[in-house]
Design a protein around this motif. Structure first.
Motif, short mmCIF file in Angstrom:
data_model
loop_
_atom_site.label_atom_id
_atom_site.label_comp_id
_atom_site.label_asym_id
_atom_site.label_seq_id
_atom_site.Cartn_x
_atom_site.Cartn_y
_atom_site.Cartn_z
N PHE A 45 0.83 -1.20 0.00
CA PHE A 45 0.00 0.00 0.00
C PHE A 45 0.86 1.25 0.00
N PHE A 84 1.68 2.11 -3.38
CA PHE A 84 0.61 2.91 -4.00
C PHE A 84 0.76 4.37 -3.65
N VAL A 85 1.05 4.65 -2.37
CA VAL A 85 1.16 6.04 -1.94
C VAL A 85 2.33 6.72 -2.64
N GLU A 88 1.52 7.49 -6.12
CA GLU A 88 0.69 8.69 -6.22
C GLU A 88 1.53 9.95 -6.06
N ALA A 95 -7.37 3.56 -9.20
CA ALA A 95 -8.56 2.94 -8.61
C ALA A 95 -8.44 1.42 -8.69
N VAL A 106 -6.09 0.27 -5.93
CA VAL A 106 -6.74 0.15 -4.63
C VAL A 106 -7.59 -1.12 -4.57
N LEU A 148 -0.20 -6.79 4.10
CA LEU A 148 0.21 -6.00 2.95
C LEU A 148 1.72 -5.82 2.90
#
Lengths: 115, 493
Positions: free
Chosen positions: B130, B133-134, B137, B171, B174, B187
């Motif tokens: 995760f 992912f951050v 971004e 999306a 996620v 995770l």
């Protein structure tokens, strides 16, 4: 409850795809917002709705009652990111509308030869 | 120093924040950016040596033990990419001094570059899916800014598509994380590597693996998902393009290699077969694009797609030669793509256009540029003493040792097409009848040429000194092929 949420998530994804397939830029942006919210709800659902007690280690809370805090933490992060991206996208769409004179994505097609 | 893996992430972040306070003072902006990048490169090299001598370094943030908290892990694979990314960014910033316009410099261009590097280094280093992912971004946010900065019509038009594609893939990311969490309950990548083999429902893990392949495929531009790349990468100015080409797609490629070697190994027959087929299709699609256009930027942009295919084919073989080749080629590709974009940028500036048909005869006036371009082109195609060769050789060898020997044949054949596509630029721009060029001041030209030549020299050193460089690459390959090294380093008591 999980089933209801899954159906809702599926509905949100469907609505998002419908909106994103339209020509108007504003509808597309709303579609992306709906899509990210669908993804966030999916994340919450996938964490399970086991617990009823808050995710705090306290006296008398057993493991079965304890709500999983991780999906909530993940959603918080994901929501902040999606807000930031959506607001950026809105500003960009406004600027593009000013510059290109249209919000119809069909008219935004172009090659390097066309300005 | 136990917190060493944090430094290449924190230093650009802190310097970017400092830069926000005085946007109009260009001189200070340049100096502070340079200082920040020099520190970052220094920290990355220090970390590289540290990881090489002492093994995998792991930092648990807030001292939460590994499966519960976020871990930042530096193994040789990630630290090699962190070092290369920092060096490439340093050269790109040196190149931007002359080629990016002052209006952009006054509107937070340098902070955006540093934020981009923060995201890239973080994505390479993190050990939590995760958190990946951050960080992705973070780098996407910076890239959105860099792609619209300037506000030209083409930029606005293309950035809308770029952002839309990235929001959709985020999306999906996620959603994929949600599925992974519901099946495994963790995770942390190291913990996933322990838990995934214990899961009996191989079918659902395969679905999740393919969903992750789709997500990272969007970022890394593999075969059916590369459609957004040529248009979006055509719009921004050259230094931004070089940064994007060298760093952004590589994050997607890194994520695929990391997940597909560390924990998505439960159904290799399906997932890695799929990856091999898609990577070969990526190479073929990239070759068609690279030969189809008469635009120097487009040709190099399609070469990014080809390289992604070649690297992923090596990684999909899951044998020593293939994975080592993928690591080597990844590092080589970051360097050589930046070099080619810089050189092509100079060519485009000299002629005032990026259309090949309006160019010609540059060899007479700028022989040094021509020779450096020729060397870069040969390095890209993998002509022996240069940096493309060892990586490609290992990847092809991996293909012949693995189950997909036909893939190696494709890669060998398409190497010729790659060479043809870049030599075409040489034939049109440097040979032929001289065309009138725009007069550029010698000092300006020198400041553009020196970083470009520096990158080419780096590519030569990487190729000629491959023997010096190989211990790092084989160390990285070892970590990738033996997940237990990674797991032990992270989950140690």
């Amino acid at each position: 409850m999980e089933i209801v949420m899954s159906v809702l998530v599926g509905f949100l994804f469907m609505a998002a795809v419908y909106l994103m397939l339209s020509k108007s830029l504003l509808r597309i942006i709303i579609g992306t917002a709906v899509l990210s919210h669908g993804a966030h709800l999916l994340l919450l659902t996938m964490g399970g709705f086991g617990g009823t007690k808050p995710p705090v280690v306290a006296y008398g809370v057993t493991e079965a009652e304890y709500a999983d805090p991780l999906p909530q933490a993940l959603i918080l992060t994901a929501i902040v990111i999606s807000f930031a991206v959506t607001s950026f996208f809105l500003v960009l769409a406004y600027r593009a509308y000013q510059e290109l004179g249209t919000d119809n994505v069909n008219l935004m097609r172009g090659t390097e030869d066309y300005d | 120093m136990i917190n060493m893996p944090l430094f290449p992430i924190l230093i650009p972040l802190i310097f970017a924040i400092i830069l926000i306070f005085f946007p109009k003072n260009i001189r200070a902006q340049r100096l502070v950016t340079l200082a920040g990048l020099v520190f970052t490169v220094g920290a990355a090299i220090f970390l590289l040596v540290d990881v090489y001598t002492n093994g995998v370094q792991a930092v648990t943030l807030g001292s939460w033990p590994a499966p519960f908290g976020i871990t930042l892990v530096s193994d040789l694979f990630s630290v090699l990419l962190v070092t290369t990314a920092s060096v490439v960014t340093l050269f790109a910033v040196l190149y931007s001094f002359e080629s990016i316009r002052t209006e952009r410099e006054k509107f937070y261009y340098y902070p955006a570059v540093l934020f981009l590097l923060t995201g890239v280094n973080g994505a390479f280093t993190t050990g939590d899916i995760f958190n990946l992912f951050v960080f992705i971004e973070v780098l996407l946010m910076a890239s959105y800014m860099l792609i619209v900065l300037g506000g030209e019509k083409a930029q606005l038009r293309e950035s809308i598509k770029y952002i839309l594609v990235n929001i959709i893939s985020s999306a999906l990311f996620v959603s994929a994380v949600a599925y992974l969490y519901s099946v495994t309950g963790t995770l942390s990548m190291a913990d996933l590597a322990v838990k995934v083999p214990e899961i009996e429902a191989v079918g659902i893990m395969t679905v999740i693996a393919v969903l992750f392949l789709v997500v990272f495929g969007f970022k890394g531009a593999i075969f059916p998902l590369y459609f957004w790349l040529p248009g979006s990468y055509h719009a921004p100015p050259i230094p931004v393009l070089a940064l994007f080409g060298a760093l952004l797609t590589k994050v997607g490629v890194y994520s695929i290699i990391r997940t597909y070697t560390l924990f998505f190994t439960m159904n290799v027959d399906f997932t890695h077969e799929l990856l091999a087929i898609l990577s070969i299709l990526t190479v073929v699609a990239g070759c068609i694009g690279a030969l189809a256009y008469f635009d120097v930027k487009k040709i190099i942009v399609y070469n990014i797609i080809i390289a992604v295919g070649v690297i992923l084919f090596g990684a999909s073989q899951l044998n020593e030669a293939g994975v080592e080749g993928a690591v080597f080629y990844l590092v080589h590709d970051m360097v050589i793509k930046a070099a080619l974009f810089f050189l092509v940028g100079i060519v485009a500036v000299l002629f005032g256009t990026s259309d090949l048909r309006k160019m010609g005869g540059l060899m007479k006036t700028r022989p040094a540029l021509g020779w450096f371009y020729l060397i870069a082109a040969f390095a890209l195609a993998g002509i022996p003493p240069l940096s493309g060769f060892p990586g490609k050789l290992l990847i092809v060898q991996g293909g012949f040792e693995g189950p997909h020997f036909w893939g190696s044949i494709f890669i060998l054949v398409t190497s010729l097409l790659v060479l043809m596509s870049v030599i075409r630029i040489f034939l049109y721009a440097f040979w032929g009848e001289p065309v009138e060029t725009i007069q550029v001041k010698p000092s300006v030209y020198r400041r553009l040429f020196v970083p470009a030549a520096g990158m080419v020299v780096l590519a030569i050193v990487l190729g000629v000194g491959a023997e010096l460089f190989m211990p790092f690459v084989s160390g990285a390959g070892e970590v990738l092929l033996n997940p237990s090294i990674y797991i032990d380093a992270v989950l140690k008591e």
